[in-house]
Design a protein around this motif. Sequence first.
Motif, PDB file in Angstrom:
ATOM      1  N   ASN A  23       9.962  13.175  -0.809  1.00 48.82           N
ATOM      2  CA  ASN A  23      10.742  14.318  -1.577  1.00 48.82           C
ATOM      3  C   ASN A  23      10.091  14.383  -3.108  1.00 48.82           C
ATOM      4  OD1 ASN A  23      11.671  15.089   0.899  1.00 48.82           O
ATOM      5  ND2 ASN A  23      13.300  13.884   0.316  1.00 48.82           N
ATOM      6  N   GLY A  24       8.898  13.762  -3.166  1.00 46.19           N
ATOM      7  CA  GLY A  24       8.553  13.965  -4.636  1.00 46.19           C
ATOM      8  C   GLY A  24       8.910  13.198  -5.545  1.00 46.19           C
ATOM      9  N   GLU A  25       9.771  12.180  -5.126  1.00 42.17           N
ATOM     10  CA  GLU A  25      10.225  10.961  -5.842  1.00 42.17           C
ATOM     11  C   GLU A  25       9.843   9.435  -5.288  1.00 42.17           C
ATOM     12  OE1 GLU A  25      12.282  11.540  -8.442  1.00 42.17           O
ATOM     13  OE2 GLU A  25      12.200  13.752  -8.381  1.00 42.17           O
ATOM     14  N   LEU A  26       9.674   8.683  -6.505  1.00 42.76           N
ATOM     15  CA  LEU A  26       9.410   7.184  -6.045  1.00 42.76           C
ATOM     16  C   LEU A  26      10.611   6.603  -5.440  1.00 42.76           C
ATOM     17  CD1 LEU A  26       6.602   5.497  -6.128  1.00 42.76           C
ATOM     18  CD2 LEU A  26       7.899   4.615  -8.334  1.00 42.76           C
ATOM     19  N   VAL A  27      10.553   5.791  -4.394  1.00 44.24           N
ATOM     20  CA  VAL A  27      11.678   5.212  -3.591  1.00 44.24           C
ATOM     21  C   VAL A  27      11.076   3.912  -3.432  1.00 44.24           C
ATOM     22  CG1 VAL A  27      12.622   7.222  -2.857  1.00 44.24           C
ATOM     23  CG2 VAL A  27      10.915   5.958  -1.375  1.00 44.24           C
ATOM     24  N   THR A  28      11.965   3.074  -3.176  1.00 41.58           N
ATOM     25  CA  THR A  28      11.701   1.501  -2.635  1.00 41.58           C
ATOM     26  C   THR A  28      11.498   1.092  -1.136  1.00 41.58           C
ATOM     27  OG1 THR A  28      14.024   0.926  -3.216  1.00 41.58           O
ATOM     28  CG2 THR A  28      12.557   0.827  -5.029  1.00 41.58           C
ATOM     29  N   SER A  29      12.169   2.155  -0.591  1.00 41.13           N
ATOM     30  CA  SER A  29      12.331   1.704   1.028  1.00 41.13           C
ATOM     31  C   SER A  29      12.244   2.975   1.773  1.00 41.13           C
ATOM     32  CB  SER A  29      13.496   0.942   1.274  1.00 41.13           C
ATOM     33  OG  SER A  29      14.625   1.618   0.853  1.00 41.13           O
ATOM     34  N   ALA A  30      12.205   3.092   3.086  1.00 34.08           N
ATOM     35  CA  ALA A  30      12.504   4.161   3.767  1.00 34.08           C
ATOM     36  C   ALA A  30      12.785   3.627   5.415  1.00 34.08           C
ATOM     37  CB  ALA A  30      10.971   4.992   4.039  1.00 34.08           C
ATOM     38  N   ARG A  31      13.558   4.470   5.836  1.00 32.45           N
ATOM     39  CA  ARG A  31      14.296   3.891   7.101  1.00 32.45           C
ATOM     40  C   ARG A  31      13.988   5.108   8.298  1.00 32.45           C
ATOM     41  NH1 ARG A  31      18.297   0.373   6.488  1.00 32.45           N
ATOM     42  NH2 ARG A  31      18.927  -0.159   4.137  1.00 32.45           N
ATOM     43  N   PRO A  32      14.297   4.694   9.333  1.00 28.34           N
ATOM     44  CA  PRO A  32      13.909   5.496  10.692  1.00 28.34           C
ATOM     45  C   PRO A  32      14.120   7.054  10.409  1.00 28.34           C
ATOM     46  CG  PRO A  32      14.641   3.487  11.513  1.00 28.34           C
ATOM     47  CD  PRO A  32      14.707   3.377   9.935  1.00 28.34           C
ATOM     48  N   GLY A  33      13.126   8.007  10.756  1.00 28.58           N
ATOM     49  CA  GLY A  33      13.494   9.317  10.491  1.00 28.58           C
ATOM     50  C   GLY A  33      12.969   9.889   9.204  1.00 28.58           C
ATOM     51  N   ASP A  34      12.660   8.988   8.300  1.00 31.24           N
ATOM     52  CA  ASP A  34      11.927   9.623   6.974  1.00 31.24           C
ATOM     53  C   ASP A  34      10.575   9.858   7.162  1.00 31.24           C
ATOM     54  OD1 ASP A  34      14.588   9.092   6.010  1.00 31.24           O
ATOM     55  OD2 ASP A  34      14.078   7.099   5.018  1.00 31.24           O
ATOM     56  N   ILE A  35      10.448  10.853   6.492  1.00 32.35           N
ATOM     57  CA  ILE A  35       8.862  11.141   6.237  1.00 32.35           C
ATOM     58  C   ILE A  35       8.381  10.964   4.835  1.00 32.35           C
ATOM     59  CG2 ILE A  35       7.137  13.157   6.611  1.00 32.35           C
ATOM     60  CD1 ILE A  35       8.749  14.386   8.577  1.00 32.35           C
ATOM     61  N   VAL A  36       7.580  10.135   4.798  1.00 31.85           N
ATOM     62  CA  VAL A  36       7.332   9.525   3.389  1.00 31.85           C
ATOM     63  C   VAL A  36       5.757   9.380   3.130  1.00 31.85           C
ATOM     64  CG1 VAL A  36       9.376   8.341   2.895  1.00 31.85           C
ATOM     65  CG2 VAL A  36       7.344   7.273   4.261  1.00 31.85           C
ATOM     66  N   GLU A  37       5.580   9.481   1.950  1.00 31.24           N
ATOM     67  CA  GLU A  37       3.954   9.350   1.442  1.00 31.24           C
ATOM     68  C   GLU A  37       3.691   7.649   1.045  1.00 31.24           C
ATOM     69  OE1 GLU A  37       4.101  12.552  -1.333  1.00 31.24           O
ATOM     70  OE2 GLU A  37       2.362  13.356  -0.264  1.00 31.24           O
ATOM     71  N   VAL A  38       2.795   7.180   1.576  1.00 28.72           N
ATOM     72  CA  VAL A  38       2.826   5.744   1.429  1.00 28.72           C
ATOM     73  C   VAL A  38       1.418   5.411   0.853  1.00 28.72           C
ATOM     74  CG1 VAL A  38       2.970   3.441   2.372  1.00 28.72           C
ATOM     75  CG2 VAL A  38       4.075   5.301   3.562  1.00 28.72           C
ATOM     76  N   ILE A  39       1.269   4.826  -0.350  1.00 29.44           N
ATOM     77  CA  ILE A  39       0.093   4.214  -0.914  1.00 29.44           C
ATOM     78  C   ILE A  39      -0.256   2.522  -0.779  1.00 29.44           C
ATOM     79  CG2 ILE A  39      -1.116   3.970  -3.046  1.00 29.44           C
ATOM     80  CD1 ILE A  39       1.736   6.422  -2.841  1.00 29.44           C
ATOM     81  N   LEU A  40      -1.174   2.330   0.026  1.00 34.40           N
ATOM     82  CA  LEU A  40      -1.506   1.002   0.213  1.00 34.40           C
ATOM     83  C   LEU A  40      -2.730   0.197  -0.862  1.00 34.40           C
ATOM     84  CD1 LEU A  40      -2.155   1.445   3.994  1.00 34.40           C
ATOM     85  CD2 LEU A  40      -0.110   0.891   2.678  1.00 34.40           C
ATOM     86  N   ASP A  41      -2.827  -1.012  -0.840  1.00 35.39           N
ATOM     87  CA  ASP A  41      -3.782  -1.756  -1.582  1.00 35.39           C
ATOM     88  C   ASP A  41      -5.131  -1.226  -1.334  1.00 35.39           C
ATOM     89  OD1 ASP A  41      -2.369  -3.074  -3.531  1.00 35.39           O
ATOM     90  OD2 ASP A  41      -2.001  -5.043  -2.184  1.00 35.39           O
ATOM     91  N   GLU A  42      -5.451  -1.052   0.120  1.00 33.73           N
ATOM     92  CA  GLU A  42      -6.560  -0.614   0.661  1.00 33.73           C
ATOM     93  C   GLU A  42      -6.407   0.024   1.901  1.00 33.73           C
ATOM     94  OE1 GLU A  42      -8.939  -4.060   0.469  1.00 33.73           O
ATOM     95  OE2 GLU A  42      -7.941  -5.165   2.058  1.00 33.73           O
ATOM     96  N   THR A  43      -7.354   0.805   2.585  1.00 31.70           N
ATOM     97  CA  THR A  43      -7.272   1.620   3.937  1.00 31.70           C
ATOM     98  C   THR A  43      -8.194   1.863   4.396  1.00 31.70           C
ATOM     99  OG1 THR A  43      -6.126   3.531   4.586  1.00 31.70           O
ATOM    100  CG2 THR A  43      -7.208   3.846   2.731  1.00 31.70           C
ATOM    101  N   PRO A  44      -8.229   1.519   5.805  1.00 28.86           N
ATOM    102  CA  PRO A  44      -9.258   2.061   6.736  1.00 28.86           C
ATOM    103  C   PRO A  44      -9.070   3.724   6.979  1.00 28.86           C
ATOM    104  CG  PRO A  44      -7.656   1.096   8.177  1.00 28.86           C
ATOM    105  CD  PRO A  44      -7.042   1.286   6.652  1.00 28.86           C
ATOM    106  N   PHE A  45      -8.031   4.166   6.701  1.00 33.40           N
ATOM    107  CA  PHE A  45      -7.728   5.709   7.048  1.00 33.40           C
ATOM    108  C   PHE A  45      -8.792   6.789   6.264  1.00 33.40           C
ATOM    109  CE2 PHE A  45      -4.162   3.869   9.082  1.00 33.40           C
ATOM    110  CZ  PHE A  45      -3.927   4.839   9.987  1.00 33.40           C
ATOM    111  N   TYR A  46      -9.360   7.584   6.761  1.00 30.58           N
ATOM    112  CA  TYR A  46     -10.378   8.617   6.196  1.00 30.58           C
ATOM    113  C   TYR A  46      -9.297   9.781   5.665  1.00 30.58           C
ATOM    114  CZ  TYR A  46     -14.024  11.809   5.249  1.00 30.58           C
ATOM    115  OH  TYR A  46     -14.893  12.762   4.607  1.00 30.58           O
ATOM    116  N   ALA A  47      -9.218  10.106   4.293  1.00 34.90           N
ATOM    117  CA  ALA A  47      -8.475  10.987   3.917  1.00 34.90           C
ATOM    118  C   ALA A  47      -9.503  12.343   3.997  1.00 34.90           C
ATOM    119  CB  ALA A  47      -8.040  11.022   2.544  1.00 34.90           C
TER     120      ALA A  47
END
Length: 276
Positions: A23-47
């Motif tokens: 929801n636009g805020e930096l958090v330290t964790s997420a639990r089942p049901g949460d929809i979040v934006e995740v940033i990784l060190d590196e990724t195979p996912f095409y944006a």
Amino acid sequence: GETPFLGYTELDVTSRVRGIVANGELVTSARPGDIVEVILDETPFYAEAGGQDADAGVLTASGLQLDVLDVQRPVQGLVVHKAVVNEGELVTGAEIRAEVDPDARFGASQAHTATHVVNAALRQLLGDATHQAGSYNKPGYLRFDFNAHEALSSTMRSELEGIVNEAVRDDFAVTATEMPLAQAKALGAQAMFGEKYGEVVRMVELGGPWSRELCGGTHVARTSQIGLLSLLGESSVGSGLRRVEAFVSQDAFAHLAKERALVAGLADLLKVQPDQ
């Protein structure tokens, strides 16, 4: 900083969670049901970029599973994975496995390569003054916008479809090379109108000089892997702009099979031969 993209060669990568946004805020964790934006060190996912839809897939670890819903670059170079937590708790700093859906990626690559073939075919039909004005491709489907002052005739639409499927049959090699922008321009590489490029670019070739474009997307290894293209239609999308749409691969076959069934049904109903 930038997120290294490993997806040209890898679809399954072990990475680390650099940050989680809810929801636009930096958090330290997420639990089942949460929809979040995740940033990784590196990724195979095409944006999503360059007209190509984002990859699908999962993020997993022991007792943890997230479905990736979307992948975007909200800041230049930074890849953000929108995902829903299905199982376990996601925490910042955790090591996870990032897995791209291989079937969805292959379908998107088929459609993206087919878009380059359509671009080259239109230039053959309409001349070198024709240029791309936008595109969108996803597994099984593409649309391509180009500059033109009048509609394509039915004959030209048939010719366009024929040129594309001849290129599929000809099995052109698809290669990607990074080089200075000036060198790519000297080789005649087509650039997206209005797009800004750095000093080093990625040039994608189909059959060498048959098609050369600046492109950061993913592609099949050879044009034969596109399988088939079935043109859906052509329309106006603005002053001096036209759009063609097409199905690709199995979706193209399904479209043609559906039309064949329709003709067979009408022929039976009217008691005539299919060509009547």
